[in-house]
Design a protein around this motif. Structure first.
Motif, PDB file in Angstrom:
ATOM      1  N   ARG A   1       0.712  -1.052  -0.260  1.00  0.00           N
ATOM      2  CA  ARG A   1       0.010   0.051  -0.172  1.00  0.00           C
ATOM      3  C   ARG A   1       0.857   1.282  -0.095  1.00  0.00           C
ATOM      4  O   ARG A   1       0.584   2.330  -0.669  1.00  0.00           O
ATOM      5  CB  ARG A   1      -0.812   0.137   1.211  1.00  0.00           C
ATOM      6  CG  ARG A   1      -1.799   1.015   1.392  1.00  0.00           C
ATOM      7  CD  ARG A   1      -2.857   0.975   2.449  1.00  0.00           C
ATOM      8  NE  ARG A   1      -3.758   2.191   2.694  1.00  0.00           N
ATOM      9  CZ  ARG A   1      -4.769   2.292   2.032  1.00  0.00           C
ATOM     10  NH1 ARG A   1      -5.150   1.473   0.984  1.00  0.00           N
ATOM     11  NH2 ARG A   1      -5.509   3.321   2.139  1.00  0.00           N
ATOM     12  N   HIS A   2       1.961   1.061   0.745  1.00  0.00           N
ATOM     13  CA  HIS A   2       2.946   2.411   0.642  1.00  0.00           C
ATOM     14  C   HIS A   2       4.221   2.066  -0.118  1.00  0.00           C
ATOM     15  O   HIS A   2       5.003   2.934  -0.220  1.00  0.00           O
ATOM     16  CB  HIS A   2       3.497   2.488   1.977  1.00  0.00           C
ATOM     17  CG  HIS A   2       2.536   2.706   3.052  1.00  0.00           C
ATOM     18  ND1 HIS A   2       1.942   4.092   3.404  1.00  0.00           N
ATOM     19  CD2 HIS A   2       1.821   1.941   3.948  1.00  0.00           C
ATOM     20  CE1 HIS A   2       1.189   4.054   4.395  1.00  0.00           C
ATOM     21  NE2 HIS A   2       1.028   2.870   4.772  1.00  0.00           N
ATOM     22  N   ASP A   3       4.178   1.233  -1.180  1.00  0.00           N
ATOM     23  CA  ASP A   3       4.991   1.080  -2.255  1.00  0.00           C
ATOM     24  C   ASP A   3       6.462   0.864  -1.941  1.00  0.00           C
ATOM     25  O   ASP A   3       7.506   1.522  -2.365  1.00  0.00           O
ATOM     26  CB  ASP A   3       4.967   2.155  -3.234  1.00  0.00           C
ATOM     27  CG  ASP A   3       5.754   2.289  -4.500  1.00  0.00           C
ATOM     28  OD1 ASP A   3       5.885   0.851  -5.062  1.00  0.00           O
ATOM     29  OD2 ASP A   3       6.199   3.221  -5.149  1.00  0.00           O
ATOM     30  N   VAL A   4       6.272   0.030  -0.657  1.00  0.00           N
ATOM     31  CA  VAL A   4       7.749  -0.356   0.015  1.00  0.00           C
ATOM     32  C   VAL A   4       7.962  -1.781   0.046  1.00  0.00           C
ATOM     33  O   VAL A   4       8.651  -2.338   0.823  1.00  0.00           O
ATOM     34  CB  VAL A   4       8.146   0.330   0.996  1.00  0.00           C
ATOM     35  CG1 VAL A   4       8.243   1.934   0.939  1.00  0.00           C
ATOM     36  CG2 VAL A   4       7.014   0.231   2.189  1.00  0.00           C
ATOM     37  N   GLU A   5       6.975  -2.598  -0.648  1.00  0.00           N
ATOM     38  CA  GLU A   5       7.115  -4.169  -0.572  1.00  0.00           C
ATOM     39  C   GLU A   5       8.457  -4.537  -0.551  1.00  0.00           C
ATOM     40  O   GLU A   5       8.822  -5.700  -0.226  1.00  0.00           O
ATOM     41  CB  GLU A   5       6.197  -4.803  -1.301  1.00  0.00           C
ATOM     42  CG  GLU A   5       6.460  -4.661  -2.928  1.00  0.00           C
ATOM     43  CD  GLU A   5       5.166  -5.072  -3.811  1.00  0.00           C
ATOM     44  OE1 GLU A   5       5.142  -6.309  -3.979  1.00  0.00           O
ATOM     45  OE2 GLU A   5       4.336  -4.287  -4.051  1.00  0.00           O
ATOM     46  N   VAL A   6       9.579  -4.084  -1.368  1.00  0.00           N
ATOM     47  CA  VAL A   6      10.771  -4.430  -1.660  1.00  0.00           C
ATOM     48  C   VAL A   6      11.534  -4.489  -0.096  1.00  0.00           C
ATOM     49  O   VAL A   6      12.312  -5.432   0.040  1.00  0.00           O
ATOM     50  CB  VAL A   6      11.533  -3.681  -2.511  1.00  0.00           C
ATOM     51  CG1 VAL A   6      11.620  -2.074  -1.904  1.00  0.00           C
ATOM     52  CG2 VAL A   6      13.127  -4.074  -2.781  1.00  0.00           C
ATOM     53  N   ALA A   7      11.118  -3.632   0.712  1.00  0.00           N
ATOM     54  CA  ALA A   7      11.745  -3.908   1.858  1.00  0.00           C
ATOM     55  C   ALA A   7      11.167  -5.098   3.042  1.00  0.00           C
ATOM     56  O   ALA A   7      11.869  -5.458   3.853  1.00  0.00           O
ATOM     57  CB  ALA A   7      11.333  -2.444   2.823  1.00  0.00           C
ATOM     58  N   LEU A   8      10.103  -5.466   2.508  1.00  0.00           N
ATOM     59  CA  LEU A   8       9.507  -6.747   3.366  1.00  0.00           C
ATOM     60  C   LEU A   8      10.492  -7.982   2.938  1.00  0.00           C
ATOM     61  O   LEU A   8      10.626  -8.833   3.678  1.00  0.00           O
ATOM     62  CB  LEU A   8       8.095  -6.756   3.022  1.00  0.00           C
ATOM     63  CG  LEU A   8       7.440  -7.994   3.668  1.00  0.00           C
ATOM     64  CD1 LEU A   8       7.527  -7.754   5.220  1.00  0.00           C
ATOM     65  CD2 LEU A   8       5.914  -8.355   3.296  1.00  0.00           C
ATOM     66  N   GLU A   9      10.907  -8.035   1.617  1.00  0.00           N
ATOM     67  CA  GLU A   9      11.569  -9.307   1.398  1.00  0.00           C
ATOM     68  C   GLU A   9      10.789 -10.404   1.689  1.00  0.00           C
ATOM     69  O   GLU A   9      11.141 -11.490   2.035  1.00  0.00           O
ATOM     70  CB  GLU A   9      13.098  -9.231   1.912  1.00  0.00           C
ATOM     71  CG  GLU A   9      13.853  -8.054   1.430  1.00  0.00           C
ATOM     72  CD  GLU A   9      15.328  -8.356   2.238  1.00  0.00           C
ATOM     73  OE1 GLU A   9      15.267  -8.857   3.065  1.00  0.00           O
ATOM     74  OE2 GLU A   9      16.285  -7.485   1.843  1.00  0.00           O
ATOM     75  N   TYR A  10       9.696 -10.371   1.055  1.00  0.00           N
ATOM     76  CA  TYR A  10       8.535 -11.531   0.904  1.00  0.00           C
ATOM     77  C   TYR A  10       9.173 -12.746   0.862  1.00  0.00           C
ATOM     78  O   TYR A  10       9.001 -13.766   1.507  1.00  0.00           O
ATOM     79  CB  TYR A  10       7.271 -11.135   0.583  1.00  0.00           C
ATOM     80  CG  TYR A  10       6.367 -12.256   0.716  1.00  0.00           C
ATOM     81  CD1 TYR A  10       5.035 -11.920   1.837  1.00  0.00           C
ATOM     82  CD2 TYR A  10       6.083 -13.210   0.042  1.00  0.00           C
ATOM     83  CE1 TYR A  10       4.184 -12.797   1.924  1.00  0.00           C
ATOM     84  CE2 TYR A  10       5.029 -14.133   0.371  1.00  0.00           C
ATOM     85  CZ  TYR A  10       4.102 -13.849   1.055  1.00  0.00           C
ATOM     86  OH  TYR A  10       3.070 -14.884   1.095  1.00  0.00           O
ATOM     87  N   ASP A  11       9.578 -13.322  -0.436  1.00  0.00           N
ATOM     88  CA  ASP A  11      10.191 -14.251  -0.976  1.00  0.00           C
ATOM     89  C   ASP A  11      11.324 -14.742  -0.249  1.00  0.00           C
ATOM     90  O   ASP A  11      11.249 -15.968  -0.193  1.00  0.00           O
ATOM     91  CB  ASP A  11      10.451 -14.022  -2.440  1.00  0.00           C
ATOM     92  CG  ASP A  11       9.199 -13.764  -3.293  1.00  0.00           C
ATOM     93  OD1 ASP A  11       8.138 -13.919  -2.878  1.00  0.00           O
ATOM     94  OD2 ASP A  11       9.192 -13.182  -4.409  1.00  0.00           O
ATOM     95  N   ARG A  12      12.083 -13.821   0.266  1.00  0.00           N
ATOM     96  CA  ARG A  12      13.213 -14.349   1.068  1.00  0.00           C
ATOM     97  C   ARG A  12      12.906 -14.803   2.450  1.00  0.00           C
ATOM     98  O   ARG A  12      13.399 -15.656   3.020  1.00  0.00           O
ATOM     99  CB  ARG A  12      14.253 -13.437   1.252  1.00  0.00           C
ATOM    100  CG  ARG A  12      15.473 -13.714   2.067  1.00  0.00           C
ATOM    101  CD  ARG A  12      16.463 -12.519   2.082  1.00  0.00           C
ATOM    102  NE  ARG A  12      16.110 -11.751   2.964  1.00  0.00           N
ATOM    103  CZ  ARG A  12      15.927 -11.793   4.253  1.00  0.00           C
ATOM    104  NH1 ARG A  12      16.882 -12.933   5.003  1.00  0.00           N
ATOM    105  NH2 ARG A  12      15.632 -10.758   5.184  1.00  0.00           N
TER     106      ARG A  12
END
Length: 250
Positions: free
Chosen positions: A55-66
């Motif tokens: 929602r805040h366009d920072v999903e890269v910081a979550l590193e979901y797949d890793r």
């Protein structure tokens, strides 16, 4: 992204034996778990975090797949609505034996001013135990959103205590860091901010010292922290090698 309710997570009582506490202001239950032992809850937590970060366009910081395999997460705490939906929480990495294990050092400050100062800070404190808090979030459509954010801030203290270490820290944009600091966090002001996850942000590190956080906590938070810690103390340790509370942290 819609997050499905988790019928397996009862909102009332503690008869399921799950380590938990109730946030007296929102009425929501916060459940402590590990990805290995609380798989459905972990999936709900991570899916909710993904929706919040996206929602805040920072999903890269979550590193979901890793992160989704759970191997980098020692434990997590998930806030659950009465209907069973996960609407808030955070996860824990560590304890660290050396600074290179820290996500903040390896990724967020890597190659930036402040990297070496942060590395030294973690190294100097690792003897007393350091954990890193990641993926703090609250669903945008959750009831009592501001109250839940303060509850997640208190979870920083709870998680650090449950891990049996003295220090916990997280990283956050300078603008939102004060919202997490209400439970007694203190910025490492001498470390320059990092442009993470991109140059829109000035990411700083906030630290909780279990021997010194109480005078820094926002009014009203200590009473809630103490009551919640009393609730958590009724349950057996969730981690096999978990130590007791840090001396002087009460």
């Amino acid at each position: 992204m819609a997050v499905e309710a988790l019928a397996a997570v009862p909102a009332e009582g503690s008869d399921a034996g799950q380590m938990r506490f109730r946030d007296s202001r929102s009425g929501h239950v916060f459940v402590v778990g590990t990805p290995e032992t609380h798989g459905a809850l972990w999936q709900g937590f991570m899916d909710g975090a993904l929706a919040a970060y996206r929602r805040h366009d920072v999903e890269v910081a979550l590193e979901y797949d890793r992160v989704i395999d759970g191997r980098s997460t020692a434990l997590f705490i998930a806030g659950v609505e009465p209907g069973g939906r996960v609407v808030a929480g955070l996860r824990v990495q560590g304890p660290y034996s050396h600074a290179d294990e820290s996500h903040a050092v390896a990724t967020e400050w890597r190659g930036h001013r402040g990297e070496h100062a942060l590395r030294r800070l973690i190294a100097n404190r690792s003897g007393a135990g350091v954990v890193e808090l990641k993926a703090g979030w609250v669903a945008h459509d959750a009831e009592h959103r501001s109250v839940l954010r303060e509850a997640v801030a208190r979870c920083i203290v709870h998680a650090t205590n449950l891990m049996g270490v003295r220090y916990g820290f997280l990283t956050a944009d300078r603008e939102v860091a004060p919202q997490w600091a209400v439970s007694g966090g203190k910025p490492a002001w001498w470390i320059p901010s990092a442009p993470y996850p991109d140059k829109r942000y000035n990411t700083v590190s906030l630290w909780w010292d279990l021997r010194g956080y109480r005078p820094l906590a926002k009014a009203g938070q200590l009473e809630l922290l103490d009551a919640e810690q009393d609730e958590l103390a009724r349950f057996p340790p969730i981690l096999p090698a978990q130590r007791g509370p840090v001396e002087g942290s009460a």
